[in-house]
Enzyme design. Structure first.
Site, PDB file in Angstrom:
ATOM      1  N   TYR A 181       1.012  -4.043   8.756  1.00  0.00           N
ATOM      2  CA  TYR A 181       0.773  -5.409   8.285  1.00  0.00           C
ATOM      3  C   TYR A 181       0.868  -6.318   9.510  1.00  0.00           C
ATOM      4  O   TYR A 181       1.930  -6.425  10.121  1.00  0.00           O
ATOM      5  CB  TYR A 181       1.854  -5.834   7.299  1.00  0.00           C
ATOM      6  CG  TYR A 181       1.759  -5.267   5.906  1.00  0.00           C
ATOM      7  CD1 TYR A 181       2.034  -3.924   5.653  1.00  0.00           C
ATOM      8  CD2 TYR A 181       1.435  -6.086   4.814  1.00  0.00           C
ATOM      9  CE1 TYR A 181       1.973  -3.426   4.364  1.00  0.00           C
ATOM     10  CE2 TYR A 181       1.382  -5.587   3.523  1.00  0.00           C
ATOM     11  CZ  TYR A 181       1.645  -4.255   3.307  1.00  0.00           C
ATOM     12  OH  TYR A 181       1.596  -3.750   2.024  1.00  0.00           O
ATOM     13  N   ASP A 216      -8.631  -7.351  -1.183  1.00  0.00           N
ATOM     14  CA  ASP A 216      -7.998  -6.030  -1.292  1.00  0.00           C
ATOM     15  C   ASP A 216      -9.135  -5.046  -1.534  1.00  0.00           C
ATOM     16  O   ASP A 216      -9.198  -4.375  -2.566  1.00  0.00           O
ATOM     17  CB  ASP A 216      -6.981  -6.022  -2.444  1.00  0.00           C
ATOM     18  CG  ASP A 216      -6.054  -4.816  -2.377  1.00  0.00           C
ATOM     19  OD1 ASP A 216      -6.298  -3.929  -1.543  1.00  0.00           O
ATOM     20  OD2 ASP A 216      -5.090  -4.773  -3.169  1.00  0.00           O
ATOM     21  N   GLU A 223      -6.963  -1.322   7.171  1.00  0.00           N
ATOM     22  CA  GLU A 223      -6.703   0.121   7.082  1.00  0.00           C
ATOM     23  C   GLU A 223      -8.024   0.866   7.232  1.00  0.00           C
ATOM     24  O   GLU A 223      -8.859   0.839   6.339  1.00  0.00           O
ATOM     25  CB  GLU A 223      -6.074   0.441   5.722  1.00  0.00           C
ATOM     26  CG  GLU A 223      -4.804  -0.347   5.436  1.00  0.00           C
ATOM     27  CD  GLU A 223      -4.589  -0.546   3.941  1.00  0.00           C
ATOM     28  OE1 GLU A 223      -4.649   0.428   3.180  1.00  0.00           O
ATOM     29  OE2 GLU A 223      -4.361  -1.698   3.515  1.00  0.00           O
ATOM     30  N   HIS A 230      -0.799   1.860   7.838  1.00  0.00           N
ATOM     31  CA  HIS A 230      -0.698   0.703   6.954  1.00  0.00           C
ATOM     32  C   HIS A 230       0.060  -0.461   7.609  1.00  0.00           C
ATOM     33  O   HIS A 230       0.876  -1.121   6.951  1.00  0.00           O
ATOM     34  CB  HIS A 230      -0.025   1.120   5.648  1.00  0.00           C
ATOM     35  CG  HIS A 230      -0.463   0.336   4.457  1.00  0.00           C
ATOM     36  ND1 HIS A 230      -0.285  -1.023   4.368  1.00  0.00           N
ATOM     37  CD2 HIS A 230      -1.083   0.714   3.310  1.00  0.00           C
ATOM     38  CE1 HIS A 230      -0.751  -1.444   3.204  1.00  0.00           C
ATOM     39  NE2 HIS A 230      -1.248  -0.400   2.549  1.00  0.00           N
ATOM     40  N   GLN A 272     -10.148  -1.040   4.741  1.00  0.00           N
ATOM     41  CA  GLN A 272      -9.578  -1.811   3.636  1.00  0.00           C
ATOM     42  C   GLN A 272      -8.979  -3.079   4.231  1.00  0.00           C
ATOM     43  O   GLN A 272      -8.077  -3.022   5.067  1.00  0.00           O
ATOM     44  CB  GLN A 272      -8.479  -1.008   2.919  1.00  0.00           C
ATOM     45  CG  GLN A 272      -7.868  -1.705   1.715  1.00  0.00           C
ATOM     46  CD  GLN A 272      -8.638  -1.482   0.416  1.00  0.00           C
ATOM     47  OE1 GLN A 272      -9.623  -0.734   0.383  1.00  0.00           O
ATOM     48  NE2 GLN A 272      -8.209  -2.124  -0.656  1.00  0.00           N
ATOM     49  N   HIS A 286      -2.195   6.004  -2.267  1.00  0.00           N
ATOM     50  CA  HIS A 286      -1.575   6.343  -0.986  1.00  0.00           C
ATOM     51  C   HIS A 286      -0.790   7.664  -0.997  1.00  0.00           C
ATOM     52  O   HIS A 286       0.321   7.745  -0.466  1.00  0.00           O
ATOM     53  CB  HIS A 286      -0.650   5.216  -0.528  1.00  0.00           C
ATOM     54  CG  HIS A 286      -1.371   3.936  -0.196  1.00  0.00           C
ATOM     55  ND1 HIS A 286      -2.660   3.896   0.262  1.00  0.00           N
ATOM     56  CD2 HIS A 286      -0.953   2.627  -0.232  1.00  0.00           C
ATOM     57  CE1 HIS A 286      -3.008   2.634   0.488  1.00  0.00           C
ATOM     58  NE2 HIS A 286      -2.000   1.844   0.192  1.00  0.00           N
ATOM     59  N   ASN A 315      -5.276   5.072   0.080  1.00  0.00           N
ATOM     60  CA  ASN A 315      -5.980   4.301  -0.945  1.00  0.00           C
ATOM     61  C   ASN A 315      -5.972   5.040  -2.304  1.00  0.00           C
ATOM     62  O   ASN A 315      -5.204   5.981  -2.489  1.00  0.00           O
ATOM     63  CB  ASN A 315      -7.389   3.910  -0.517  1.00  0.00           C
ATOM     64  CG  ASN A 315      -7.759   2.514  -1.034  1.00  0.00           C
ATOM     65  OD1 ASN A 315      -7.557   2.199  -2.201  1.00  0.00           O
ATOM     66  ND2 ASN A 315      -8.256   1.672  -0.152  1.00  0.00           N
ATOM     67  N   ARG A 316      -6.811   4.578  -3.222  1.00  0.00           N
ATOM     68  CA  ARG A 316      -6.677   5.014  -4.618  1.00  0.00           C
ATOM     69  C   ARG A 316      -7.605   6.166  -4.995  1.00  0.00           C
ATOM     70  O   ARG A 316      -8.718   6.271  -4.474  1.00  0.00           O
ATOM     71  CB  ARG A 316      -6.962   3.825  -5.552  1.00  0.00           C
ATOM     72  CG  ARG A 316      -5.887   2.756  -5.451  1.00  0.00           C
ATOM     73  CD  ARG A 316      -6.217   1.520  -6.289  1.00  0.00           C
ATOM     74  NE  ARG A 316      -5.070   0.599  -6.294  1.00  0.00           N
ATOM     75  CZ  ARG A 316      -4.802  -0.264  -5.313  1.00  0.00           C
ATOM     76  NH1 ARG A 316      -5.582  -0.344  -4.254  1.00  0.00           N
ATOM     77  NH2 ARG A 316      -3.720  -1.034  -5.379  1.00  0.00           N
TER      78      ARG A 316
HETATM   79  C1  BGC Z   1      -3.797  -1.561  -1.218  1.00  0.00           C
HETATM   80  C2  BGC Z   1      -3.079  -2.611  -2.005  1.00  0.00           C
HETATM   81  C3  BGC Z   1      -1.641  -2.204  -2.109  1.00  0.00           C
HETATM   82  C4  BGC Z   1      -1.086  -2.048  -0.709  1.00  0.00           C
HETATM   83  C5  BGC Z   1       0.348  -1.616  -0.700  1.00  0.00           C
HETATM   84  C6  BGC Z   1      -3.192  -1.469   0.134  1.00  0.00           C
HETATM   85  O1  BGC Z   1      -3.824  -0.468   0.872  1.00  0.00           O
HETATM   86  O2  BGC Z   1      -5.166  -1.820  -1.139  1.00  0.00           O
HETATM   87  O3  BGC Z   1      -3.629  -2.775  -3.280  1.00  0.00           O
HETATM   88  O4  BGC Z   1      -0.890  -3.141  -2.803  1.00  0.00           O
HETATM   89  O5  BGC Z   1      -1.844  -1.115  -0.016  1.00  0.00           O
HETATM   90  O6  BGC Z   1       0.503  -0.506  -1.448  1.00  0.00           O
END
Ligand code: BGC
Length: 367
Positions: A195, A265, A331, A193, A303, A119, A93-94
């Site tokens: 999907y 998100d 996540e 991560h 997340q 990430h 994450n950020r």
């Molecule tokens: C984030 C998204 C991002 C994605 C792919 C997610 O964990 O919250 O904003 O686009 O990852 O990088």
């Protein structure tokens, strides 16, 4: 859940096999490990980024489908910008303004997401080659991956020794156990991560999946998707998933937070058990196939990302394309930007301590 072998059929035993998945651009060999359990459910994991490449799970009629997005070979993962199935680190994450302070020292990271770090940086753990070994597991198949992230890598302090064990259990759960130690004070937030599309990857959007998230609060974000610091009640908002609700039911509402995320998100603040064991974070039902996924975790947050940035341009497994909202991520993690948010649960790891978290994706069916 228990699945009994068909009458007359010999009970199967699980297996783990290994094959080549190609080479990195600098010529290093990349492997794919295929873990198969007693019920023929299957998880494939590559040493490149430690990514979960495929996950084959039965529907209500016992028919297997691959329920995660991914690529057919390593080249897809080298080019990937979406983190399909990857192990994410050192900080999932950020991190706001791509910097944080530890013991008075400022650490500067790459701004790989607008003004922020996302990430783990430009070359996060998702682009690393992991060392793999099969390990014995009771009631399943396990693969242990390890990676040493060097002191200063992507701007983070300390040599970090990371071990991740993927286990596909005979009860059709995929468990991921993360451990790490450091030789200098650092920050760590590891996740996977994947999907998911429980109807099968490449089969359309996920808006009809019914979602439960065991969270009374979530982290509202700013335009850069950095938490504002507030823990906001989900009650009365489109973020209330405490009862089963279709992902698409409210996703396009004129809600400020949904607009900022382009959909969901956001990190949800999980109801944690007092003993800090694993708690049920989320439960997802896909009505047409009957597949059910529960997410259990020791982490305080999750997340929920609805694939808002997927654009259908990259070619995935078997030629599938993945348009916007054709998958969702759950996540498990500590909250975004925790290094800069003293009120959030700490992500600091000290020498002598062991980072250790467990997340389990448990599958079953509803008739
Ligand atoms: C984030 C998204 C991002 C994605 C792919 C997610 O964990 O919250 O904003 O686009 O990852 O990088």
């Amino acid at each position: 859940m228990t699945i009994s072998a068909p009458v007359g059929a010999a009970p199967q035993s699980g297996s783990t096999t290994k094959r080549s998945f190609g080479k990195t651009p600098d010529g290093q060999a990349v492997d794919l490990y295929v873990l198969t359990n007693k019920n023929s459910a299957e998880a494939s994991i590559t040493t490149y980024g430690g990514a979960l490449v495929s996950l084959k799970i039965p529907d209500r009629n016992g028919k297997l489908a691959d329920i995660v997005l991914g690529y057919d070979n390593v080249d897809g993962y080298v080019a990937d910008k979406s983190y399909f199935g990857a192990l994410v680190g050192r900080y999932g994450n950020r991190i706001g303004h791509a910097q944080f302070v530890l013991d008075g020292k400022t650490y500067t990271l790459a701004k790989n997401n607008g003004e922020n770090s996302l990430h783990g940086g430009v070359k996060g753990f998702n682009k690393a080659l992991w060392t793999a070994k099969t390990v014995s597991a009771k009631g399943g198949q396990s693969l242990e991956l390890s990676y040493v992230s060097k002191d200063g890598e992507e701007g983070f302090p300390g040599n970090l020794n990371v071990t991740v064990i993927y286990t596909l259990t005979d009860g059709n759960a995929l468990q991921i156990e993360y451990s790490a130690t450091t030789d200098k004070k650092t920050v760590v937030n590891l996740t996977n991560h994947a999907y998911f599309n429980l109807a099968g990857q490449g089969s359309g959007d996920i808006l009809g999946h019914l979602m439960v998230i065991n969270a009374d609060k979530f982290n509202p974000v700013d335009a850069g998707l950095i938490p504002t610091g507030e823990l906001r009640d989900v009650a009365g908002t489109p973020f209330d998933f405490r009862k089963p609700t279709a992902i698409g039911a409210r996703i396009d509402q004129a809600d400020e937070q949904l607009k900022l995320g382009g959909g969901y998100d956001h990190n949800f603040v999980l109801r944690m058990p007092k003993d800090h064991g694993e708690s049920l974070a989320a439960r997802v039902v896909e009505p047409t196939s009957g597949r059910v996924m529960e997410v259990w975790t020791t982490e305080p947050g999750i997340q929920f990302y609805t694939g808002n940035f997927l654009d259908g341009k990259s070619i995935g497994k078997g030629g599938a394309t993945y348009p916007k909202r054709s998958a969702f991520c759950l996540e498990t993690q500590h909250f975004p930007d925790s290094p800069n948010q003293p009120k959030f649960p700490s992500v600091v790891l000290n020498p002598g301590e062991r980072y250790h978290t467990i997340t389990k994706y448990a599958f079953s069916v509803e008739k």
